[in-house]
Design a protein around this motif. Structure first.
Motif, PDB file in Angstrom:
ATOM      1  N   THR A   1       0.844  -1.195   0.000  1.00 31.43           N
ATOM      2  CA  THR A   1       0.000   0.000   0.000  1.00 31.43           C
ATOM      3  C   THR A   1       0.874   1.239   0.000  1.00 31.43           C
ATOM      4  OG1 THR A   1      -0.094  -0.066   2.397  1.00 31.43           O
ATOM      5  CG2 THR A   1      -1.903  -1.115   1.252  1.00 31.43           C
ATOM      6  N   THR A   2       0.320   2.326  -0.517  1.00 29.03           N
ATOM      7  CA  THR A   2       1.075   3.570  -0.582  1.00 29.03           C
ATOM      8  C   THR A   2       1.314   4.106   0.825  1.00 29.03           C
ATOM      9  OG1 THR A   2      -0.249   3.980  -2.531  1.00 29.03           O
ATOM     10  CG2 THR A   2       1.089   5.816  -1.758  1.00 29.03           C
ATOM     11  N   PRO A   3       2.535   4.476   1.126  1.00 26.81           N
ATOM     12  CA  PRO A   3       2.781   4.963   2.488  1.00 26.81           C
ATOM     13  C   PRO A   3       2.175   6.338   2.735  1.00 26.81           C
ATOM     14  CG  PRO A   3       4.755   5.193   1.145  1.00 26.81           C
ATOM     15  CD  PRO A   3       3.743   4.498   0.293  1.00 26.81           C
ATOM     16  N   GLU A   4       1.689   6.536   3.962  1.00 27.29           N
ATOM     17  CA  GLU A   4       1.313   7.880   4.357  1.00 27.29           C
ATOM     18  C   GLU A   4       2.593   8.573   4.778  1.00 27.29           C
ATOM     19  OE1 GLU A   4      -1.814   8.063   7.331  1.00 27.29           O
ATOM     20  OE2 GLU A   4      -2.420   6.060   6.689  1.00 27.29           O
ATOM     21  N   LEU A   5       2.532   9.882   4.856  1.00 29.66           N
ATOM     22  CA  LEU A   5       3.691  10.632   5.308  1.00 29.66           C
ATOM     23  C   LEU A   5       4.054  10.175   6.725  1.00 29.66           C
ATOM     24  CD1 LEU A   5       5.249  12.886   3.864  1.00 29.66           C
ATOM     25  CD2 LEU A   5       3.979  14.520   5.285  1.00 29.66           C
ATOM     26  N   GLY A   6       5.312   9.848   6.948  1.00 28.39           N
ATOM     27  CA  GLY A   6       5.720   9.466   8.298  1.00 28.39           C
ATOM     28  C   GLY A   6       5.458   8.019   8.628  1.00 28.39           C
ATOM     29  N   LEU A   7       5.118   7.216   7.609  1.00 28.39           N
ATOM     30  CA  LEU A   7       4.911   5.783   7.842  1.00 28.39           C
ATOM     31  C   LEU A   7       5.643   4.993   6.762  1.00 28.39           C
ATOM     32  CD1 LEU A   7       1.071   5.563   8.625  1.00 28.39           C
ATOM     33  CD2 LEU A   7       2.951   5.235  10.237  1.00 28.39           C
ATOM     34  N   PRO A   8       6.101   3.783   7.089  1.00 25.00           N
ATOM     35  CA  PRO A   8       6.752   2.975   6.059  1.00 25.00           C
ATOM     36  C   PRO A   8       5.718   2.363   5.115  1.00 25.00           C
ATOM     37  CG  PRO A   8       6.574   1.725   8.079  1.00 25.00           C
ATOM     38  CD  PRO A   8       6.026   3.098   8.388  1.00 25.00           C
ATOM     39  N   MET A   9       6.156   1.918   3.948  1.00 23.89           N
ATOM     40  CA  MET A   9       5.283   1.128   3.071  1.00 23.89           C
ATOM     41  C   MET A   9       4.900  -0.147   3.796  1.00 23.89           C
ATOM     42  SD  MET A   9       6.598   0.844  -0.808  1.00 23.89           S
ATOM     43  CE  MET A   9       8.314   0.927  -0.362  1.00 23.89           C
ATOM     44  N   ALA A  10       3.645  -0.560   3.648  1.00 25.71           N
ATOM     45  CA  ALA A  10       3.250  -1.827   4.280  1.00 25.71           C
ATOM     46  C   ALA A  10       3.437  -2.958   3.279  1.00 25.71           C
ATOM     47  CB  ALA A  10       1.807  -1.755   4.746  1.00 25.71           C
ATOM     48  N   VAL A  11       4.393  -3.818   3.566  1.00 28.16           N
ATOM     49  CA  VAL A  11       4.687  -4.969   2.711  1.00 28.16           C
ATOM     50  C   VAL A  11       4.660  -6.214   3.589  1.00 28.16           C
ATOM     51  CG1 VAL A  11       6.290  -5.943   1.032  1.00 28.16           C
ATOM     52  CG2 VAL A  11       6.244  -3.472   1.395  1.00 28.16           C
ATOM     53  N   PRO A  12       3.519  -6.916   3.647  1.00 27.99           N
ATOM     54  CA  PRO A  12       3.402  -8.062   4.550  1.00 27.99           C
ATOM     55  C   PRO A  12       4.408  -9.163   4.218  1.00 27.99           C
ATOM     56  CG  PRO A  12       1.247  -7.387   3.736  1.00 27.99           C
ATOM     57  CD  PRO A  12       2.267  -6.648   2.926  1.00 27.99           C
ATOM     58  N   ALA A  13       4.826  -9.899   5.243  1.00 29.06           N
ATOM     59  CA  ALA A  13       5.715 -11.044   5.069  1.00 29.06           C
ATOM     60  C   ALA A  13       4.990 -12.296   5.561  1.00 29.06           C
ATOM     61  CB  ALA A  13       7.003 -10.831   5.861  1.00 29.06           C
TER      62      ALA A  13
ATOM     63  N   MET B   1       8.431  -0.898  12.406  1.00 27.86           N
ATOM     64  CA  MET B   1       8.639  -2.211  11.776  1.00 27.86           C
ATOM     65  C   MET B   1       7.317  -2.940  11.571  1.00 27.86           C
ATOM     66  SD  MET B   1      10.948  -5.536  12.862  1.00 27.86           S
ATOM     67  CE  MET B   1       9.843  -6.209  14.107  1.00 27.86           C
ATOM     68  N   LEU B   2       6.466  -2.959  12.596  1.00 32.34           N
ATOM     69  CA  LEU B   2       5.209  -3.709  12.491  1.00 32.34           C
ATOM     70  C   LEU B   2       4.312  -3.099  11.419  1.00 32.34           C
ATOM     71  CD1 LEU B   2       4.475  -4.410  16.280  1.00 32.34           C
ATOM     72  CD2 LEU B   2       5.500  -5.960  14.595  1.00 32.34           C
ATOM     73  N   THR B   3       4.277  -1.780  11.348  1.00 34.14           N
ATOM     74  CA  THR B   3       3.486  -1.110  10.315  1.00 34.14           C
ATOM     75  C   THR B   3       4.008  -1.506   8.934  1.00 34.14           C
ATOM     76  OG1 THR B   3       3.119   0.741  11.816  1.00 34.14           O
ATOM     77  CG2 THR B   3       2.670   1.136   9.477  1.00 34.14           C
ATOM     78  N   GLY B   4       5.323  -1.548   8.799  1.00 35.88           N
ATOM     79  CA  GLY B   4       5.935  -1.938   7.529  1.00 35.88           C
ATOM     80  C   GLY B   4       5.608  -3.372   7.149  1.00 35.88           C
ATOM     81  N   LEU B   5       5.369  -4.194   8.142  1.00 40.13           N
ATOM     82  CA  LEU B   5       5.022  -5.598   7.887  1.00 40.13           C
ATOM     83  C   LEU B   5       3.515  -5.776   7.723  1.00 40.13           C
ATOM     84  CD1 LEU B   5       7.460  -7.222  10.462  1.00 40.13           C
ATOM     85  CD2 LEU B   5       7.494  -7.642   7.985  1.00 40.13           C
ATOM     86  N   GLY B   6       2.783  -4.686   7.791  1.00 40.39           N
ATOM     87  CA  GLY B   6       1.329  -4.764   7.650  1.00 40.39           C
ATOM     88  C   GLY B   6       0.649  -5.352   8.885  1.00 40.39           C
ATOM     89  N   ILE B   7       1.342  -5.320  10.030  1.00 42.99           N
ATOM     90  CA  ILE B   7       0.792  -5.875  11.279  1.00 42.99           C
ATOM     91  C   ILE B   7       0.100  -4.756  12.062  1.00 42.99           C
ATOM     92  CG2 ILE B   7       1.403  -6.931  13.503  1.00 42.99           C
ATOM     93  CD1 ILE B   7       3.767  -8.290  12.034  1.00 42.99           C
ATOM     94  N   ASP B   8      -1.133  -5.040  12.464  1.00 45.52           N
ATOM     95  CA  ASP B   8      -1.932  -4.039  13.165  1.00 45.52           C
ATOM     96  C   ASP B   8      -1.487  -3.913  14.616  1.00 45.52           C
ATOM     97  OD1 ASP B   8      -3.975  -2.310  13.843  1.00 45.52           O
ATOM     98  OD2 ASP B   8      -5.451  -3.916  14.131  1.00 45.52           O
TER      99      ASP B   8
END
Ligand code: MG
Length: 320
Positions: free
Chosen positions: A2-14, A278-285
């Protein structure tokens, strides 16, 4: 992706990771307990209020130890009523665990309406002696009636276990020794354990080995939380290893506040912001608003008069 919001990493689930992680925020207790200068009670209450507003739902509030042991937390009686009835941003109930070393501490906590308590054991004899002036087994005997009565009163009980990986006096800690104390804490009735890497010497393979051994000993993964210190920059790598084992409770301290007085380096607790990044980048809520959290740690750094050691707090503070 998903497209990152300002101040957040891209969410790329693993693969192989949980969908949601519960952050056990220890900033107000573990983070502040070694601060030399007394932090005013109102500032602590405001810190907890802001952390709750940022979406953290488990906020360790204080410690009902003898005031002489931890002078910084001697205001537990004044602080706890100020935060007891706080709710989250959507009005949700919060968990506000408090540390209790013995039955006297338990009485003080229960009188004020605490519903989550934590005892703190050691995996090594040296630290049990240094922290509690008892052997490991004497400390367990001291906790037994606390846990039993806490549970009888309907409280949720967490068992902290320090020095699960290495000990400053004893060096590497044998895994069976850690497993034995974990089993003892669960057998006496703890609902949850927090595996502490008190001096930050764990590396991911060691985390794998310990978690494998705990599962083999019949310890349910759902009862485990991890408490990593970032002394050698390993806290996030170790967290990821634990998540791959199915652990979904992770301790962290806003802004990276606090550490261990027994570790030579000042860097201590895993920073909540680094974890959320890190968790946001992994798509973890996590339910946490990283912007509000970072602003809170910036505010607290101002109160303490020194910058946050968190990489994420620093990066986001210099963004604009
Ligand atoms: Mg800690």
């Amino acid at each position: 992706m998903t497209t990152p919001e300002l101040g957040l990493p891209m969410a790329v689930p693993a693969e192989g990771l949980p969908a949601r992680v519960r952050i056990h925020e220890v900033g107000a207790r573990d983070g502040l307990q070694n601060e030399k200068t007394a932090v005013p009670t109102q500032v602590k209450a405001e810190f907890i209020r802001r952390l709750a507003a940022a979406g953290l739902t488990t906020l360790e509030a204080t410690s009902f130890v003898h005031p002489e042991w931890v002078p910084q937390l001697a205001d537990a009686e004044q602080l706890f009523p100020l935060v007891r009835d706080l709710t989250g941003p959507a009005g949700e109930a919060l968990h506000l665990p408090v540390l209790v070393p013995n039955e006297r501490g338990l009485d003080r906590a229960l009188t004020l309406g605490a519903t989550r308590i934590a005892v703190f054991a050691s995996a090594t004899e040296s630290f049990a002696k240094a922290n509690l002036n008892r052997t490991v087994d004497e400390a367990l005997s001291m906790f037994e009636p606390v846990v039993a009565r806490g549970r009888a009163e309907g409280a949720h009980v967490r068992g902290y276990l320090s020095m699960c990986f290495g000990d400053p006096w004893e060096g590497p800690v044998p895994i069976p020794q850690v497993v034995r104390v974990c089993r003892a804490l669960l057998d006496m009735g703890c609902d949850e354990l927090s595996l502490g890497d008190t001096i930050g010497v764990a590396t991911p393979g060691h985390v794998d080995r310990l978690l494998d051994a705990l599962v083999e000993a019949g310890v349910p993964t759902a009862s485990l939380g991890v408490h990593f210190h970032d002394t050698y920059g390993q806290a996030l790598a170790n967290t990821l290893a634990a998540l791959r084992h199915g652990v979904t409770t992770v301790d962290a301290s806003a802004g990276g506040l606090g550490g261990c007085p027994y570790a030579k380096s000042a860097t201590g607790n895993l920073a909540t912001e680094d974890l959320v990044w890190m968790l946001t980048g992994l798509g973890i809520d996590t339910g946490v608003d990283l912007g509000l959290l970072t602003a809170t740690s910036g505010w607290m750094a101002g109160q303490l008069g020194r910058p946050s050691p968190s990489r994420t707090v620093r990066a986001l503070s210099h963004k604009e």
